[in-house]
Design a protein around this motif. Structure first.
Motif, PDB file in Angstrom:
ATOM      1  N   ARG A  87       0.819  -1.213   0.000  1.00 55.97           N
ATOM      2  CA  ARG A  87       0.000   0.000   0.000  1.00 55.97           C
ATOM      3  C   ARG A  87       0.850   1.260   0.000  1.00 55.97           C
ATOM      4  N   ARG A  88       1.879   1.282   0.859  1.00 55.13           N
ATOM      5  CA  ARG A  88       2.635   2.520   0.979  1.00 55.13           C
ATOM      6  C   ARG A  88       4.106   2.241   1.201  1.00 55.13           C
ATOM      7  N   LEU A  89       4.954   2.970   0.452  1.00 53.78           N
ATOM      8  CA  LEU A  89       6.402   2.836   0.508  1.00 53.78           C
ATOM      9  C   LEU A  89       7.017   4.181   0.845  1.00 53.78           C
ATOM     10  N   ALA A  90       8.063   4.151   1.663  1.00 49.44           N
ATOM     11  CA  ALA A  90       8.828   5.359   1.963  1.00 49.44           C
ATOM     12  C   ALA A  90      10.258   5.177   1.470  1.00 49.44           C
ATOM     13  N   ASP A 123       3.280   5.587   8.712  1.00 46.74           N
ATOM     14  CA  ASP A 123       2.358   4.553   8.230  1.00 46.74           C
ATOM     15  C   ASP A 123       2.895   3.765   7.030  1.00 46.74           C
ATOM     16  N   ALA A 124       4.182   3.879   6.734  1.00 50.78           N
ATOM     17  CA  ALA A 124       4.739   3.124   5.606  1.00 50.78           C
ATOM     18  C   ALA A 124       4.814   1.647   5.958  1.00 50.78           C
ATOM     19  N   GLU A 125       4.495   0.811   5.008  1.00 50.72           N
ATOM     20  CA  GLU A 125       4.636  -0.632   5.200  1.00 50.72           C
ATOM     21  C   GLU A 125       6.103  -1.036   5.109  1.00 50.72           C
ATOM     22  N   LEU A 126       6.824  -0.340   4.213  1.00 49.73           N
ATOM     23  CA  LEU A 126       8.250  -0.601   4.018  1.00 49.73           C
ATOM     24  C   LEU A 126       8.956   0.728   3.816  1.00 49.73           C
ATOM     25  N   ALA A 127      10.094   0.912   4.471  1.00 47.95           N
ATOM     26  CA  ALA A 127      10.925   2.100   4.278  1.00 47.95           C
ATOM     27  C   ALA A 127      12.291   1.664   3.776  1.00 47.95           C
ATOM     28  N   SER A 138       4.522  -1.545  12.540  1.00 47.33           N
ATOM     29  CA  SER A 138       3.948  -1.875  11.236  1.00 47.33           C
ATOM     30  C   SER A 138       4.910  -1.626  10.088  1.00 47.33           C
ATOM     31  N   THR A 139       6.048  -0.995  10.352  1.00 47.00           N
ATOM     32  CA  THR A 139       6.996  -0.637   9.290  1.00 47.00           C
ATOM     33  C   THR A 139       8.228  -1.529   9.333  1.00 47.00           C
TER      34      THR A 139
END
Length: 362
Positions: free
Chosen positions: A2-5, A59-63, A86-87
């Motif tokens: 969903r979300r990447l940093a 709220d990133a799933e993966l950084a 969660s990250t």
């Protein structure tokens, strides 16, 4: 996902953003200590710029941390401090010893995509940069299997081939295959540039051999000085072995040993063919390996590193926990019957029971 940093938006960081968006990740946020680098990555469409590190990773799933190697331990620590359970956090540094040695948080899994170019900066970012490239991952005993699965799947989604390796082994490996070639390229050009032969300028007379061998010479010193120093022990060892082999050639020349020189050239020819062969091009249907594993730390890291050492590519995996006493079942997917047989042999040699079966599309 969903979300990447992305923290650090130069060539690699921006390329990760481009490739991630191309794979379907819609929300890619980035931050860089250099506002100009962040703006350049945003202009390339690699990411949405964030006002702060905290905003980028929230709220990133993966950084993914794409900072220079000297800054990695502090930058990874900052990202871990700014995120919650969660990250999952990884990096793309070309040395792993310092960062994995200084970061003890189990949410971090080291990484290193073996790719790039002589160019640097987001202006040269490429959505295809990771296609077919080896991407080293360094799981350790404390690594959570589900976090590793998320990172493994992300690497695959970018078109790269994830290979698990011990952090110390990684640094010895890249010292030989990457850092030594860079050092020798600089040495060759500096030797030629500092010489004159009967008034002739060697660089003016250089042919394709010197040009090909020195393609990576003069790479960004801000990056490569840190890499050399960060991996100094392993690089010094590789240089010492190189010196020993140079002395062998010198001895053969002094003694007129044509046999040694012929074998030396033939060995190089064979090794080059091995290098250029596609180790992952294994035809055949997908195979499933079910492995009974005990419930203890480090099992996943040990298995993935053992298969990585044999260049066996894991397409996907799943770990099902049964109980503390009975352990669980690790299911691995590999492509091709030959690869599955090789993987089973590696694992059985370690004492595991393995059941291999084809994956049948339903």
């Amino acid at each position: 996902m969903r979300r990447l940093a992305i923290v650090g938006t130069g060539l690699i960081g921006a390329s990760v953003g481009l490739a991630a968006r191309a794979s379907g990740v819609e929300d890619v946020r980035g931050w860089d200590i250099d506002p100009a680098a962040l703006e350049a990555a945003a202009e390339r469409g690699a990411l949405t710029p964030a006002a702060s590190l905290e905003d980028a990773v929230a709220d990133a799933e993966l950084a993914i941390v794409a900072a220079p190697v000297a800054a990695l331990p502090a930058q990874v620590a900052a990202v871990l401090a700014a995120t919650g359970e969660s990250t999952t956090v990884s990096d793309v540094g070309s040395t792993k010893g310092a960062v994995t040695g200084s970061v003890t948080d189990a949410r971090f899994i080291g990484g290193h995509p073996v790719c790039g170019s002589e160019a640097h900066g987001a202006a040269h970012a490429n959505v295809e940069l990771f296609r077919g490239a080896t991407w080293f991952l360094t799981p350790v005993a404390a690594t959570d299997p589900e976090r590793y699965r998320i990172l493994h799947g992300f690497v695959v989604s970018l078109g790269a081939v994830p290979v698990a390796v011990d952090p110390a082994a990684h640094d010895r490996l890249v010292a030989l295959t990457s850092h030594l070639p860079h050092a020798l390229a600089n040495l060759l050009l500096n030797q030629a540039g500092a010489s004159r032969i009967d008034g002739h300028e060697p660089l003016a007379a250089a042919g394709g051999s010197l040009r090909d061998m020195t393609r990576v010479a003069g790479a960004n010193p801000r990056i490569w000085v840190d890499i050399f120093l960060d991996n100094a022990e392993a690089l010094a060892g590789a240089l010492a072995e190189h010196r020993r082999r140079v002395e062998q050639v010198e001895k053969a020349l002094a003694e007129g040993d044509a046999g040694f020189l012929a074998r030396w050239i033939a060995d190089a020819s064979g090794n080059r063919k091995r290098m250029l062969a596609d180790a992952y091009e294994e035809p055949g249907a997908m195979q499933r390996l079910r492995v009974h594993v005990p419930d203890r730390p480090g099992v996943l890291a040990g298995i993935t590193q053992a298969l990585g050492a044999e260049r066996i590519n894991i397409e996907d995996f799943e770990l099902q926990h049964i109980s503390l006493e009975r352990g669980g079942t690790l299911t691995l997917l590999v492509t091709g019957e030959d690869e599955a047989a090789r993987a089973a042999a590696v694992l059985e040699a370690q004492g595991y029971q393995v059941v291999v079966s084809p994956v049948i599309d339903e």
